[in-house]
Design an enzyme around this catalytic site. Structure first.
Site, PDB file in Angstrom:
ATOM      1  CG  HIS A  29      42.592  29.236  31.194  1.00  0.00           C
ATOM      2  ND1 HIS A  29      41.344  29.446  30.673  1.00  0.00           N
ATOM      3  CD2 HIS A  29      42.413  29.523  32.520  1.00  0.00           C
ATOM      4  CE1 HIS A  29      40.421  29.571  31.461  1.00  0.00           C
ATOM      5  NE2 HIS A  29      41.019  29.688  32.748  1.00  0.00           N
ATOM      6  CG  HIS A  41      39.745  32.136  35.264  1.00  0.00           C
ATOM      7  ND1 HIS A  41      40.184  30.710  35.132  1.00  0.00           N
ATOM      8  CD2 HIS A  41      39.632  32.070  36.604  1.00  0.00           C
ATOM      9  CE1 HIS A  41      40.074  30.025  35.921  1.00  0.00           C
ATOM     10  NE2 HIS A  41      39.592  30.672  37.182  1.00  0.00           N
ATOM     11  CB  CYS A 155      39.278  31.811  29.009  1.00  0.00           C
ATOM     12  SG  CYS A 155      40.515  31.102  27.867  1.00  0.00           S
TER      13      CYS A 155
END
Ligand SMILES: [Zn+2]
Length: 238
Positions: A29, A41, A155
């Site tokens: 991530h 993010h 992401c």
């Protein structure tokens, strides 16, 4: 050994860093560090039970109809999604890493480094822009919204765009981050087709080899100013 030393301590972070953390030891991530212990993010609101604050009510609500899973952390605006539904959030480092570790995404990686990294989502041969530009892009997208999260645009794509400003100008060659590409190297065409209905185009799409679609190598990507990203995306649909 440099190859395995992308791990960083929170105290070593510099503004504009692209960082990532492993989730379930399966995927990474990604986020952009903006200073003061905060990251911007892109999350998948449908899959991520992270809570976010409704700007209108300033109350904690859960995404995707999920139950509230935790209490808000000490950072008052942690999890804030300024444009509801876009998935762009500001989060504190601890909530971002969720007891995991923090790693710095590598730019200007050599092709040997790229090939040596078995898993995608950790490095790129492209050059990063200066931190102030990176932070400008990330905060602009937090304030003004961004494309919906999905496998084409995840992401990592978000962080890659913030770092480089690069976007594909080829609508038929829309791409994704390296790690999504490793999960689904093919079969993205129908998905891409359906996405055309909305404003959409994501960074790089791929060949089956991650190396060939690396942002620093691809020739179909151009710099797009963040203020023009939306109109640029729409222009590709015409
Ligand atoms: Zn937090």
């Amino acid at each position: 050994m440099e190859l395995f030393s992308q791990k960083v301590k929170q105290s070593e972070l510099e503004k504009g860093d692209h960082v990532y953390t492993w989730r379930k030891n399966m995927y990474t991530h990604h986020g952009i560090f903006i200073g003061e212990g905060k990251l911007i993010h892109l999350v998948n609101p449908k899959a991520d039970g992270i809570l976010h604050i409704s700007t209108a009510s300033k109350s904690w609500i859960s995404s995707g109809g999920r139950k509230k899973e935790k209490t808000p952390c000490a950072m008052s605006d942690c999890g804030l999604e300024k444009v509801a539904g876009t998935g762009v959030r500001v989060t504190c480092i601890d909530c971002f890493i969720k007891k995991g570790s923090l790693y710095r995404f590598k730019y200007e990686a050599s092709r040997e480094f790229l090939v040596a990294k078995l898993r995608g989502g950790t490095c790129n041969t492209a050059r990063s822009d200066p931190p102030e530009e990176v932070i400008h892009r990330a905060t602009y997208l937090l304030e003004n919204g961004y494309i919906e999260y999905d496998l084409i645009n995840n992401c990592e794509d978000f962080a890659l765009y913030c770092k480089t400003g690069l976007w594909s100008k080829d609508i038929s060659y829309q791409g994704r981050s390296s790690q999504a590409n490793m999960v689904h190297p093919t079969k993205m065409e129908d998905k891409v087709g359906s996405r055309m209905q909305r404003f959409v185009t994501a960074i790089p799409r791929s060949c089956s080899k991650r190396e060939n679609k690396d942002l620093g190598i691809r020739e179909d990507v151009v710099k797009v100013a963040v203020e023009e990203l939306s109109s640029f995306g729409l222009s590709l649909l015409r």
